[in-house]
Each structure stands twice: as structure tokens, then as C-alpha cells.
Enzyme design. Structure first.
Site, PDB file in Angstrom:
ATOM      1  N   ASP A  40      22.885  17.760 -25.239  1.00  0.00           N
ATOM      2  CA  ASP A  40      22.562  19.138 -24.814  1.00  0.00           C
ATOM      3  C   ASP A  40      23.833  19.867 -24.444  1.00  0.00           C
ATOM      4  O   ASP A  40      23.966  21.059 -24.704  1.00  0.00           O
ATOM      5  CB  ASP A  40      21.745  19.199 -23.505  1.00  0.00           C
ATOM      6  CG  ASP A  40      20.471  18.431 -23.509  1.00  0.00           C
ATOM      7  OD1 ASP A  40      19.914  18.221 -24.588  1.00  0.00           O
ATOM      8  OD2 ASP A  40      20.023  18.041 -22.405  1.00  0.00           O
ATOM      9  N   HIS A  74      20.950  15.806 -21.270  1.00  0.00           N
ATOM     10  CA  HIS A  74      21.203  14.772 -22.279  1.00  0.00           C
ATOM     11  C   HIS A  74      22.638  15.005 -22.756  1.00  0.00           C
ATOM     12  O   HIS A  74      23.072  16.164 -22.848  1.00  0.00           O
ATOM     13  CB  HIS A  74      20.344  14.937 -23.529  1.00  0.00           C
ATOM     14  CG  HIS A  74      18.866  14.853 -23.332  1.00  0.00           C
ATOM     15  ND1 HIS A  74      18.111  15.923 -22.955  1.00  0.00           N
ATOM     16  CD2 HIS A  74      18.003  13.830 -23.515  1.00  0.00           C
ATOM     17  CE1 HIS A  74      16.835  15.568 -22.901  1.00  0.00           C
ATOM     18  NE2 HIS A  74      16.732  14.293 -23.228  1.00  0.00           N
TER      19      HIS A  74
HETATM   20  C1  XLS Z   1      10.280  14.437 -23.652  1.00  0.00           C
HETATM   21  C2  XLS Z   1      10.891  14.003 -22.408  1.00  0.00           C
HETATM   22  C3  XLS Z   1      12.394  14.239 -22.309  1.00  0.00           C
HETATM   23  C4  XLS Z   1      12.982  13.421 -21.199  1.00  0.00           C
HETATM   24  C5  XLS Z   1      14.451  13.267 -21.240  1.00  0.00           C
HETATM   25  O1  XLS Z   1       9.084  14.562 -23.769  1.00  0.00           O
HETATM   26  O2  XLS Z   1      10.224  14.604 -21.353  1.00  0.00           O
HETATM   27  O3  XLS Z   1      12.646  15.582 -22.134  1.00  0.00           O
HETATM   28  O4  XLS Z   1      12.650  13.941 -19.953  1.00  0.00           O
HETATM   29  O5  XLS Z   1      14.871  12.599 -22.379  1.00  0.00           O
END
Ligand code: XLS
Ligand code: NI
Ligand code: NI
Length: 448
Positions: free
Chosen positions: A113, A110
Site C-alpha cells: 500500500d 500493507h
Molecule cells: C480483507 C482483509 C484485509 C486485512 C489485511 O478482507 O480485511 O484488509 O485486514 O490484510
């Protein structure tokens, strides 16, 4: 002549842990692969190419082990610096060292991140650009590629009531600006896909929510994303990642079936496929394999977020999946559908709060990778034998000719079928579905 860049990390962040080697099932070393041999060639492709594993930056490098009852526990040497931008760079060096040592060809992130958020959008974008430049160098030096990028539209308090489905158009605009940038940096890093997970695109109560307007807005947002991708020439695949709930009580992209209906309702179906997460499937009351089959049936199987839920807990526990039976069933559906194309298996999975050592990160991913590689091999064997395939083909045989074929081809009517039953067919004779026989057959493939 330009010299080839050689990746020489300034410092080892995982000292004492070498590149994980494939040692086979006879090995009793814990830090070794027993089933995933990245170099093994099957049908002209290496296992590394077949599996397309990916590491989720948010869990592997931003996970702290915190839970609603206490702060982080996980210990990482590089998290100590004072300046968040410098820490972000060193953390990224550590991440790429890990990607290489664990033999993962891909990573995912993300925007927030990888880079800390600034005081304004302009500042956030400037910081992001610096970190993306660093990531680009590391990708070039290591050969690790970007499976997908995405934007975090759920952590900052501005998104507490949603991003694209926020009742405030200002927040919609902010989210659009953020996704515009996230798409651009994903393109800059050669991302093969771009993911939309609707973190807070849902509601807590209908007392304050206009469901229809929110769904219209979400669709508008996705159309704008499609238009921007076209404008900048981004060729990656767009993926929707369904999840029924958490953090919102009800999320609009509930599961694959409702996602397909949503995309078709708004004329978006040509632009999207699905990123299916195991734990989201089970939260929606489905099996992992069910979600894969539903996406595959619509030609919309895109990628996998590889993890597992704990069925005794009602939330997204994001465990590493070591259930070879579940994964073999999933692999059967994936291989039958012709694979994942530009997708891959992204470990959207996290360490438990007590697993605080760097070595735990290796054990976790080794377990997940080995389980997937083993499932891949078992599923290939099952498909090569064709026993289940011919069982199923035979079960539907009556639709291959005669009036059955007419039904499939739309060449009949209720009246014609009624006439057939009354004059010739009479009462059907029931036939066993033989589920227990098939379960036992599966067990034989799994355990001999
Ligand atoms: C949350 C999601 C997230 C997505 C990416 O539950 O899995 O991690 O994969 O935004
Ligand atoms: Ni996910
Ligand atoms: Ni999830």
C-alpha cells in the site's frame, strides 16, 4: 542541543477542513465529533487512549472506488504525479495530515500500500525502505503510531494460488522473503502488532488441492515468522485475521474457532492472538460479538478490524459501522475481557463508489469513531450497573456449590450423578431464559 522537530507540511492536502473538534450532541455541524472527545478522561485515560483508533491505509489512501464493473471514481489531488515513488511520498504526507485532523492515534498498512512494487524483490525492498524512512519522519513529527503492519500476499499474480499454501515451493520462498521484510519495517516503525490475513490461503477446488499439505505449509510459514521475530527482537503481538472466504472459495482461517484449533494443532497458540473483523464474522455466519467472545474465552482477543457488512450482499463490503446496538454488544464482550491490550480499532472500511470527495473520508471516519465511542460509553454504563452480569451469574448459580461445583471441578462421575438423580434430584424444574426482558433492558440503555 537537538531541536524538537515540528511538523510543517509543505502543503495542505485537505484545505478547508480543520482538525475535527468534539462539539457534543448539541452541535449540528457535520464535520464534528458528537461522542468521541479525544481529550475526555475516563478512569485516568483519555478517550484517545481508550479507543486506540487506527486508519487503514489501503482503504483510506489506496481505495479508488473501483468495482468489478468499472474503474475508480474517487478524486484525490495528490494522485496526479508521474513518478510512483514521489506520488507515494506525497500521498503519505496527505495521509498523516488526515490522521492528525481526524485525531487518530494509529495507522495500519500493507507493504505494497505504502510503496510501489519494483521489478525485483531487491528493488521492491529498496523502494520500501525509502518510503519507510519517510513514514518514520512523519510518525515522529506527528506522534501518530503504527498499530500494525502486514504484507500483501494476495494482489500480485504470483500469489494467485496462495502464498504460504501455494503448491509451488518457489512461491512459498518468495512470500517468506516478503514477510521477513514486512516484519522488519513494522519493527522499524515501532509497530505494536503484526497481522496475518490469509488472503489466498485457501482453495477453489479440492480437485487440485492437497488440503493437509497446504495446512502443514501454512503452519510452517507461521513458525518461520515466529522464529524471525525472535531473531530480530520484534516484540509486537502476532495476530491472525480469520475470514471464511473471498477471494478464495474456502479460506483456512475460516473463523476464530477454526483458527484456535489450527494454532493449537501446530503448537502456535502461544504466539498468536486474533484480529477480528466484523464483516468477516458475518461472512462466516456469526455475529461480531460471537467472534469476540470465542477469542476472549481462549485468552486470544487481540485487535479489531472495525467495519460492517451489508447482510443483503454476500461479500466483504467493508462499510463504516454506525450500528450502535451491534457495537455496544461487542464493547460489552471486549470490556469484560479486559480490553484489547496492544490492539485497537482499525477502520478496515471503505468509502462507497459515489463518495468521491475528500470530505467524504472525514464523514466516514467521524461516523465510525462516534459510533464506537458511544458504544464504549453505553457498555461501561451497563457493566457498572451490573444488571446483565448478575442475571447471568444467577443463571449458573447451581454450579457454584454442591454437586454443580463438583462437576466444574471434575470431582464426579456419570455413576455418581446417576445415583443423585435417582435418589434425590428427580426431574429438573425449567426456568425462563427471559430473552425478551433482557432485549428490552438493552433497548433502554440504548434509547432510554
Ligand atoms: C480483507 C482483509 C484485509 C486485512 C489485511 O478482507 O480485511 O484488509 O485486514 O490484510
Ligand atoms: Ni481486515
Ligand atoms: Ni476484510
Amino acid at each position: 542541543m537537538a531541536k524538537k522537530t515540528v511538523f510543517k507540511p509543505r502543503k495542505q492536502h485537505f484545505p478547508g477542513i480543520d482538525k475535527i473538534a468534539y462539539e457534543g450532541t448539541d452541535s449540528d455541524r457535520a464535520l464534528a465529533f458528537r461522542h468521541y472527545d479525544p481529550a475526555e478522561v475516563i478512569d485516568g485515560k483519555t478517550m484517545k487512549e481508550h479507543m486506540r483508533f487506527s486508519i487503514a491505509y489501503w482503504h483510506a489512501f489506496r481505495g479508488t472506488g473501483s468495482d468489478p464493473f468499472g474503474p475508480g471514481t474517487i478524486q484525490r489531488s495528490w494522485e496526479t504525479g508521474k513518478d510512483p515513488v514521489s506520488v507515494a511520498k506525497v500521498r503519505m504526507d496527505a495521509a498523516f495530515e488526515f490522521f492528525q485532523k481526524i485525531e487518530s492515534p494509529f495507522w495500519c498498512f500493507h507493504d505494497r500500500d505504502i510503496a510501489p512494487e519494483g521489478a525485483s524483490l531487491a528493488e521492491s525492498n529498496r523502494i520500501l525502505d525509502q518510503i519507510v524512512a519517510h513514514a518514520k519522519q512523519l510518525q515522529k513529527a506527528t506522534g501518530v503510531r503504527l498499530l500494525w503492519g502486514t504484507a500483501n500476499l494476495f494482489s500480485n499474480p504470483r500469489y494467485m494460488s496462495g502464498a504460504a499454501t501455494n503448491p509451488d515451493a518457489h512461491v512459498f520462498a518468495y512470500a517468506a522473503a516478503q514477510v521477513k521484510k514486512a516484519l522488519e519495517v513494522t519493527q522499524e516503525l515501532g509497530g505494536e502488532n503484526y497481522v496475518f490475513w490469509g488472503g489466498r490461503e485457501g482453495y477453489e477446488t479440492l480437485l487440485n488441492t492437497h488440503l493437509k499439505r497446504e495446512q502443514d505449509h501454512l503452519a510452517r510459514f507461521l513458525h518461520l515468522a515466529v522464529a524471525h521475530a525472535k531473531a530480530i527482537g520484534f516484540k509486537g503481538q502476532f495476530l491472525i485475521e480469520p475470514k471464511p472466504k473471498e477471494p478464495t472459495k474456502h479460506q483456512y482461517d475460516f473463523d476464530v474457532a477454526s483458527g484456535i484449533a489450527f494454532l493449537r494443532t501446530y503448537g502456535l497458540e502461544k504466539h498468536f492472538k486474533f484480529n477480528i473483523e466484523t464483516n468477516h464474522a458475518t461472512l462466516a455466519g456469526h455475529t461480531f460479538q460471537h467472534e469476540i467472545e470465542v477469542a476472549a474465552a481462549a485468552g486470544m482477543l487481540g485487535s479489531i478490524d472495525a467495519n460492517a457488512g451489508d447482510l443483503l450482499l454476500g461479500w466483504d463490503t467493508d462499510l463504516f459501522n454506525t450500528d450502535v446496538r451491534e457495537l455496544t454488544l461487542a464493547m460489552l464482550s471486549i470490556l469484560r475481557a479486559g480490553g484489547l491490550g496492544s490492539g485497537g480499532f482499525n477502520f478496515d472500511a471503505k468509502l462507497r463508489r459515489q463518495s468521491i470527495d475528500p470530505a467524504d473520508l472525514f464523514h466516514a471516519h467521524i461516523g465510525g469513531m462516534d459510533a464506537y465511542a458511544l458504544a464504549f460509553k453505553i457498555a461501561r454504563r451497563i457493566l457498572a450497573d451490573g444488571t446483565f452480569e448478575s442475571f447471568v451469574a444467577d443463571r449458573y448459580r447451581s454450579f457454584d456449590s454442591g454437586f454443580g461445583r463438583d462437576i466444574e471441578r471434575g470431582k464426579t462421575s456419570f455413576a455418581a450423578l446417576e445415583k443423585l438423580v435417582l435418589s434425590r434430584l428427580g426431574e429438573p424444574s425449567p426456568r425462563s431464559g427471559q430473552q425478551e426482558y433482557l432485549e428490552n433492558l438493552l433497548t433502554r440503555y440504548l434509547h432510554g
